[in-house]
Design a protein around this motif. Structure first.
Motif, PDB file in Angstrom:
ATOM      1  N   LYS A  95       0.800  -1.009   0.057  1.00 53.59           N
ATOM      2  CA  LYS A  95       0.094   0.080   0.041  1.00 53.59           C
ATOM      3  C   LYS A  95       0.836   1.183   0.062  1.00 53.59           C
ATOM      4  O   LYS A  95       1.919   1.355   0.780  1.00 53.59           O
ATOM      5  CB  LYS A  95      -0.995   0.041   1.271  1.00 53.59           C
ATOM      6  CG  LYS A  95      -1.897   1.021   1.274  1.00 53.59           C
ATOM      7  CD  LYS A  95      -2.629   1.000   2.563  1.00 53.59           C
ATOM      8  CE  LYS A  95      -3.371  -0.121   2.931  1.00 53.59           C
ATOM      9  NZ  LYS A  95      -4.212  -0.396   4.165  1.00 53.59           N
ATOM     10  N   LYS A  96       0.666   2.123  -0.901  1.00 50.49           N
ATOM     11  CA  LYS A  96       1.317   3.418  -0.957  1.00 50.49           C
ATOM     12  C   LYS A  96       0.952   4.716  -0.142  1.00 50.49           C
ATOM     13  O   LYS A  96      -0.060   4.774  -0.227  1.00 50.49           O
ATOM     14  CB  LYS A  96       1.445   3.574  -2.649  1.00 50.49           C
ATOM     15  CG  LYS A  96       2.577   5.049  -2.763  1.00 50.49           C
ATOM     16  CD  LYS A  96       2.726   5.356  -4.407  1.00 50.49           C
ATOM     17  CE  LYS A  96       3.133   3.981  -5.283  1.00 50.49           C
ATOM     18  NZ  LYS A  96       3.403   4.511  -6.489  1.00 50.49           N
ATOM     19  N   TYR A  97       1.830   4.933   0.665  1.00 49.99           N
ATOM     20  CA  TYR A  97       1.685   6.210   1.613  1.00 49.99           C
ATOM     21  C   TYR A  97       2.052   7.561   1.005  1.00 49.99           C
ATOM     22  O   TYR A  97       1.307   8.659   1.454  1.00 49.99           O
ATOM     23  CB  TYR A  97       2.141   6.084   2.681  1.00 49.99           C
ATOM     24  CG  TYR A  97       1.591   5.066   3.678  1.00 49.99           C
ATOM     25  CD1 TYR A  97       0.558   5.306   4.704  1.00 49.99           C
ATOM     26  CD2 TYR A  97       1.557   3.656   3.341  1.00 49.99           C
ATOM     27  CE1 TYR A  97      -0.040   4.441   5.387  1.00 49.99           C
ATOM     28  CE2 TYR A  97       0.843   2.719   4.095  1.00 49.99           C
ATOM     29  CZ  TYR A  97       0.089   3.112   5.050  1.00 49.99           C
ATOM     30  OH  TYR A  97      -0.572   1.862   5.879  1.00 49.99           O
ATOM     31  N   ALA A  98       3.079   7.642   0.039  1.00 43.83           N
ATOM     32  CA  ALA A  98       3.783   8.791  -0.467  1.00 43.83           C
ATOM     33  C   ALA A  98       4.537   8.487  -1.638  1.00 43.83           C
ATOM     34  O   ALA A  98       5.050   7.346  -1.777  1.00 43.83           O
ATOM     35  CB  ALA A  98       4.510   9.591   0.664  1.00 43.83           C
ATOM     36  N   HIS A  99       4.749   9.613  -2.626  1.00 48.75           N
ATOM     37  CA  HIS A  99       5.482   9.427  -3.602  1.00 48.75           C
ATOM     38  C   HIS A  99       6.176  10.490  -3.915  1.00 48.75           C
ATOM     39  O   HIS A  99       5.694  11.732  -3.656  1.00 48.75           O
ATOM     40  CB  HIS A  99       4.649   8.967  -4.980  1.00 48.75           C
ATOM     41  CG  HIS A  99       5.219   8.869  -6.106  1.00 48.75           C
ATOM     42  ND1 HIS A  99       5.444   9.850  -7.200  1.00 48.75           N
ATOM     43  CD2 HIS A  99       6.037   7.551  -6.458  1.00 48.75           C
ATOM     44  CE1 HIS A  99       6.216   9.261  -8.079  1.00 48.75           C
ATOM     45  NE2 HIS A  99       6.577   7.964  -7.802  1.00 48.75           N
ATOM     46  N   ALA A 100       7.302  10.387  -4.110  1.00 44.09           N
ATOM     47  CA  ALA A 100       8.008  11.820  -4.615  1.00 44.09           C
ATOM     48  C   ALA A 100       8.920  11.389  -5.864  1.00 44.09           C
ATOM     49  O   ALA A 100       9.193  10.502  -6.268  1.00 44.09           O
ATOM     50  CB  ALA A 100       9.241  11.917  -3.456  1.00 44.09           C
ATOM     51  N   VAL A 101       9.268  12.889  -6.268  1.00 46.71           N
ATOM     52  CA  VAL A 101      10.074  12.950  -7.578  1.00 46.71           C
ATOM     53  C   VAL A 101      11.250  14.126  -7.383  1.00 46.71           C
ATOM     54  O   VAL A 101      10.961  15.100  -6.712  1.00 46.71           O
ATOM     55  CB  VAL A 101       9.368  13.385  -8.742  1.00 46.71           C
ATOM     56  CG1 VAL A 101      10.188  13.497  -9.978  1.00 46.71           C
ATOM     57  CG2 VAL A 101       8.333  12.205  -9.052  1.00 46.71           C
ATOM     58  N   SER A 102      12.362  13.813  -7.660  1.00 47.60           N
ATOM     59  CA  SER A 102      13.393  14.790  -7.407  1.00 47.60           C
ATOM     60  C   SER A 102      14.414  15.050  -8.761  1.00 47.60           C
ATOM     61  O   SER A 102      14.729  14.142  -9.413  1.00 47.60           O
ATOM     62  CB  SER A 102      14.290  14.396  -6.106  1.00 47.60           C
ATOM     63  OG  SER A 102      15.286  15.213  -6.047  1.00 47.60           O
ATOM     64  N   THR A 103      14.655  16.297  -9.085  1.00 48.47           N
ATOM     65  CA  THR A 103      15.694  16.464  -9.955  1.00 48.47           C
ATOM     66  C   THR A 103      16.849  16.862  -9.356  1.00 48.47           C
ATOM     67  O   THR A 103      16.949  17.838  -8.326  1.00 48.47           O
ATOM     68  CB  THR A 103      15.040  17.678 -10.868  1.00 48.47           C
ATOM     69  OG1 THR A 103      13.850  17.390 -11.281  1.00 48.47           O
ATOM     70  CG2 THR A 103      16.195  18.176 -11.966  1.00 48.47           C
ATOM     71  N   CYS A 104      17.913  16.476  -9.779  1.00 48.57           N
ATOM     72  CA  CYS A 104      19.296  16.916  -8.981  1.00 48.57           C
ATOM     73  C   CYS A 104      20.390  17.138  -9.918  1.00 48.57           C
ATOM     74  O   CYS A 104      20.213  16.753 -11.307  1.00 48.57           O
ATOM     75  CB  CYS A 104      19.815  15.505  -8.540  1.00 48.57           C
ATOM     76  SG  CYS A 104      18.691  14.899  -6.992  1.00 48.57           S
ATOM     77  N   MET A 105      21.167  18.000  -9.697  1.00 49.78           N
ATOM     78  CA  MET A 105      22.385  18.540 -10.438  1.00 49.78           C
ATOM     79  C   MET A 105      23.494  17.910 -10.112  1.00 49.78           C
ATOM     80  O   MET A 105      23.926  17.547  -9.020  1.00 49.78           O
ATOM     81  CB  MET A 105      22.568  20.068 -10.314  1.00 49.78           C
ATOM     82  CG  MET A 105      23.693  20.541 -10.974  1.00 49.78           C
ATOM     83  SD  MET A 105      23.765  22.328 -11.109  1.00 49.78           S
ATOM     84  CE  MET A 105      23.730  22.625  -9.305  1.00 49.78           C
ATOM     85  N   LEU A 106      24.449  17.391 -11.135  1.00 47.70           N
ATOM     86  CA  LEU A 106      25.748  16.569 -10.966  1.00 47.70           C
ATOM     87  C   LEU A 106      26.691  17.441 -10.926  1.00 47.70           C
ATOM     88  O   LEU A 106      26.826  18.418 -11.725  1.00 47.70           O
ATOM     89  CB  LEU A 106      25.703  15.574 -11.900  1.00 47.70           C
ATOM     90  CG  LEU A 106      24.583  14.491 -12.171  1.00 47.70           C
ATOM     91  CD1 LEU A 106      25.024  13.847 -13.384  1.00 47.70           C
ATOM     92  CD2 LEU A 106      24.215  13.888 -10.781  1.00 47.70           C
ATOM     93  N   LEU A 107      27.623  17.533  -9.857  1.00 47.04           N
ATOM     94  CA  LEU A 107      28.723  18.409  -9.711  1.00 47.04           C
ATOM     95  C   LEU A 107      29.967  17.569  -9.411  1.00 47.04           C
ATOM     96  O   LEU A 107      30.162  16.320  -9.316  1.00 47.04           O
ATOM     97  CB  LEU A 107      28.412  19.041  -8.344  1.00 47.04           C
ATOM     98  CG  LEU A 107      27.250  19.971  -8.312  1.00 47.04           C
ATOM     99  CD1 LEU A 107      27.044  20.367  -6.870  1.00 47.04           C
ATOM    100  CD2 LEU A 107      27.531  21.052  -9.268  1.00 47.04           C
ATOM    101  N   LYS A 108      31.188  18.159  -9.828  1.00 51.14           N
ATOM    102  CA  LYS A 108      32.470  17.367  -9.592  1.00 51.14           C
ATOM    103  C   LYS A 108      32.888  17.842  -7.942  1.00 51.14           C
ATOM    104  O   LYS A 108      32.633  18.815  -7.472  1.00 51.14           O
ATOM    105  CB  LYS A 108      33.411  17.896 -10.479  1.00 51.14           C
ATOM    106  CG  LYS A 108      33.596  17.575 -12.138  1.00 51.14           C
ATOM    107  CD  LYS A 108      33.419  16.205 -12.158  1.00 51.14           C
ATOM    108  CE  LYS A 108      33.244  15.602 -13.366  1.00 51.14           C
ATOM    109  NZ  LYS A 108      33.018  14.324 -13.542  1.00 51.14           N
ATOM    110  N   ASN A 109      33.290  16.826  -7.459  1.00 53.00           N
ATOM    111  CA  ASN A 109      33.492  16.779  -6.015  1.00 53.00           C
ATOM    112  C   ASN A 109      35.072  17.181  -5.892  1.00 53.00           C
ATOM    113  O   ASN A 109      35.878  16.346  -6.099  1.00 53.00           O
ATOM    114  CB  ASN A 109      33.522  15.403  -5.462  1.00 53.00           C
ATOM    115  CG  ASN A 109      33.633  15.184  -3.858  1.00 53.00           C
ATOM    116  OD1 ASN A 109      33.713  16.441  -3.155  1.00 53.00           O
ATOM    117  ND2 ASN A 109      33.657  14.149  -3.301  1.00 53.00           N
TER     118      ASN A 109
END
Length: 166
Positions: A151-165
Motif C-alpha cells: 500500500k502506497k503512502y507517499a510518492h516523490a520525484v526529485s531533480t538533481c544537479m551533478l557536480l564534480k567533488n
C-alpha cells in the motif's frame, strides 16, 4: 493546568566529515557499501530519524522506519518532513549508487505527494528509490513509501544537479 511530562530519546552518530573525505576516493556505490558495512559513517539524519538502510544495489536504494512518537506532528501523525526525508534519502542514495568517483549531486527540486496518513498503525514503511533519467549534468529520480502489503503512502520525484567533488 497540568504540566506535560517530557519523554527522552538518546542516540549517537559518526562524524559525517570523515565520510566526505573517504568518499572522494570511491565511486558512489563503493562509498554507500562502505557505509553499509560500517566502514564509513552514515548521515547523522539516518540516526536522528531512526531510519535503516534495507536495500542497496546499483540504481536502487531502500530505507525503512517504524513510525514512533518522535516522528509525530501536533495532529497525531507522522510529520510530512519525516516522510519527505526518508523519500529523499532513498532517491539520493539511488542516484549516488550510480555516480562515478569524483562526482556528487545536489537537489534542484523535490516534489512529494502525501497519499495516506502515517501513524503507529501503519507499521514498518519502506521508501524505495528508482532512477528515471541519469544525464551528464542532471538526474531525475523517484521514490515511493509503502507498507509491507505494498500500500502506497507517499510518492516523490526529485531533480538533481551533478557536480564534480573537489
Amino acid at each position: 493546568m497540568e504540566i506535560i511530562k517530557q519523554r527522552e530519546r538518546a542516540y549517537s552518530w559518526g562524524n559525517p566529515l570523515e565520510g566526505v573525505e573517504l568518499s572522494k576516493d570511491l565511486s558512489g556505490f563503493e562509498y554507500l557499501m562502505a557505509i553499509k558495512r560500517g566502514e564509513a559513517p552514515a548521515s547523522p539524519l539516518i540516526n536522528t530519524l531512526d531510519f535503516s538502510l534495507v536495500e542497496l544495489e546499483e540504481g536502487k536504494a531502500g530505507f525503512c522506519f517504524e513510525p514512533q512518537e518522535f516522528h509525530y506532528n501536533p495532529n497525531g501523525c507522522v510529520h510530512g518532513g519525516v516522510i519527505t526525508a526518508i523519500l529523499d534519502s532513498a532517491m539520493g542514495c539511488t542516484l549516488h549508487s550510480l555516480l562515478p568517483k569524483g562526482t556528487v549531486y545536489t537537489t534542484l527540486e523535490l516534489k512529494v505527494n502525501f497519499l495516506k496518513m502515517v501513524h503507529f498503525k501503519s507499521g514498518v514503511l519502506t521508501a524505495t528509490g528508482k532512477m528515471i533519467h541519469l544525464g551528464n549534468s542532471t538526474a531525475l529520480v523517484e521514490a515511493s513509501l509503502t507498507d509491507k502489503s505494498g500500500k502506497k503512502y507517499a510518492h516523490a520525484v526529485s531533480t538533481c544537479m551533478l557536480l564534480k567533488n573537489e
